[in-house]
Design a protein around this motif. Structure first.
Motif, short mmCIF file in Angstrom:
data_model
loop_
_atom_site.label_atom_id
_atom_site.label_comp_id
_atom_site.label_asym_id
_atom_site.label_seq_id
_atom_site.Cartn_x
_atom_site.Cartn_y
_atom_site.Cartn_z
N ARG A 42 -16.92 -7.68 -7.25
CA ARG A 42 -16.57 -6.29 -6.92
C ARG A 42 -15.04 -6.21 -6.86
NH1 ARG A 42 -15.62 -2.86 -2.32
NH2 ARG A 42 -16.75 -0.88 -2.51
N PHE A 43 -14.47 -5.38 -7.74
CA PHE A 43 -13.02 -5.24 -7.80
C PHE A 43 -12.63 -3.90 -7.18
CE2 PHE A 43 -12.02 -8.71 -10.68
CZ PHE A 43 -13.22 -8.92 -11.35
N GLU A 44 -11.60 -3.93 -6.35
CA GLU A 44 -11.04 -2.69 -5.82
C GLU A 44 -9.62 -2.55 -6.38
OE1 GLU A 44 -11.11 -2.50 -1.56
OE2 GLU A 44 -13.30 -2.36 -1.45
N LEU A 45 -9.41 -1.53 -7.23
CA LEU A 45 -8.09 -1.30 -7.83
C LEU A 45 -7.48 -0.10 -7.12
CD1 LEU A 45 -9.11 -1.34 -11.64
CD2 LEU A 45 -8.70 -3.30 -10.13
N THR A 46 -6.36 -0.31 -6.42
CA THR A 46 -5.71 0.86 -5.81
C THR A 46 -4.88 1.55 -6.90
OG1 THR A 46 -3.97 -0.61 -5.06
CG2 THR A 46 -5.58 0.09 -3.43
N VAL A 47 -4.93 2.88 -6.87
CA VAL A 47 -4.26 3.67 -7.91
C VAL A 47 -3.01 4.31 -7.31
CG1 VAL A 47 -4.53 5.63 -9.48
CG2 VAL A 47 -6.47 4.13 -9.03
N ASP A 48 -1.89 4.13 -8.01
CA ASP A 48 -0.65 4.80 -7.60
C ASP A 48 -0.76 6.26 -8.04
OD1 ASP A 48 0.22 2.31 -6.87
OD2 ASP A 48 1.22 1.90 -8.78
N GLY A 49 -0.91 7.18 -7.09
CA GLY A 49 -1.00 8.60 -7.47
C GLY A 49 -2.45 9.00 -7.67
N GLU A 50 -2.64 10.05 -8.46
CA GLU A 50 -3.97 10.63 -8.63
C GLU A 50 -4.82 9.88 -9.66
OE1 GLU A 50 -5.23 14.99 -9.31
OE2 GLU A 50 -3.03 14.95 -9.03
N VAL A 51 -6.14 9.98 -9.54
CA VAL A 51 -7.02 9.36 -10.55
C VAL A 51 -7.32 10.42 -11.62
CG1 VAL A 51 -9.24 8.27 -11.00
CG2 VAL A 51 -8.07 7.86 -8.81
N THR A 52 -6.52 10.43 -12.66
CA THR A 52 -6.73 11.38 -13.76
C THR A 52 -7.75 10.78 -14.74
OG1 THR A 52 -5.01 10.29 -15.03
CG2 THR A 52 -4.31 12.13 -13.60
N ASP A 53 -8.16 11.57 -15.72
CA ASP A 53 -9.11 11.06 -16.72
C ASP A 53 -8.50 9.87 -17.46
OD1 ASP A 53 -10.92 12.91 -16.00
OD2 ASP A 53 -10.46 14.36 -17.62
N GLN B 18 -6.61 -14.22 -5.65
CA GLN B 18 -7.27 -13.87 -6.93
C GLN B 18 -6.86 -12.45 -7.34
OE1 GLN B 18 -11.50 -14.44 -6.20
NE2 GLN B 18 -11.43 -16.30 -7.41
N GLY B 19 -6.86 -11.57 -6.37
CA GLY B 19 -6.46 -10.20 -6.65
C GLY B 19 -5.02 -10.12 -7.13
N LYS B 20 -4.16 -10.92 -6.50
CA LYS B 20 -2.74 -10.95 -6.92
C LYS B 20 -2.64 -11.44 -8.38
CE LYS B 20 -0.19 -10.10 -3.12
NZ LYS B 20 -0.88 -8.78 -2.95
N ALA B 21 -3.47 -12.41 -8.71
CA ALA B 21 -3.43 -12.96 -10.08
C ALA B 21 -3.82 -11.88 -11.09
CB ALA B 21 -4.38 -14.15 -10.19
N VAL B 22 -4.83 -11.09 -10.74
CA VAL B 22 -5.27 -10.04 -11.66
C VAL B 22 -4.19 -8.96 -11.78
CG1 VAL B 22 -6.97 -8.20 -12.00
CG2 VAL B 22 -7.71 -10.49 -11.33
#
Lengths: 82, 82
Positions: A42-53, B18-22
């Motif tokens: 399970r990966f959690e990617l934080t997004v800088d700013g808004e989640v656009t298309d 691991q997250g830092k590596a990605v």
């Protein structure tokens, strides 16, 4: 900051030794009622700013190309979590 | 058969190498727009029969006691998927 969650699982036709180990542990603990156990990432990617298309499309591409190995894994979910 | 999905993530205050590596790989690939990446585990438990309150309570207990290490991880989600 918004977060995109990417779920990756081993392909269903593949043996999942880790999952087998956990379901074996359930049995040794006397736990019943559960069949197979499968373990993925399970990966959690934080997004800088808004989640656009565009950002979501980019996350999908990263999920396929970088976060999973398409030979042995499937991307089973991509979800925006505020 | 119904499936219970358990999501386990490293505690937020812990370093996630691991997250830092990605996220480092994202930078090398010239991918922008994403901040931190954190990586956890996704368990799929198939249930023999119906998901009753007892089965769900048992899955919660297993999630805390067997599927996660409460010192370094949090159970962030338990969901029934038909």
């Amino acid at each position: 900051m918004p977060t995109i969650v990417v779920d990756v699982m081993p392909k269903s036709e593949l043996l999942d030794p880790q999952g087998k180990a956990v379901s074996g542990a359930f049995e040794r603990l006397g736990v019943t009622g559960f069949g197979d156990v499968r373990i993925g990432k399970r990966f959690e990617l934080t997004v800088d700013g808004e989640v656009t298309d565009e950002v979501l499309a980019q996350a999908k591409k990263l999920a396929e190309d970088v976060l999973s190995n398409s030979v042995i894994e499937d991307v089973v979910g991509i979800e925006v979590v505020e």
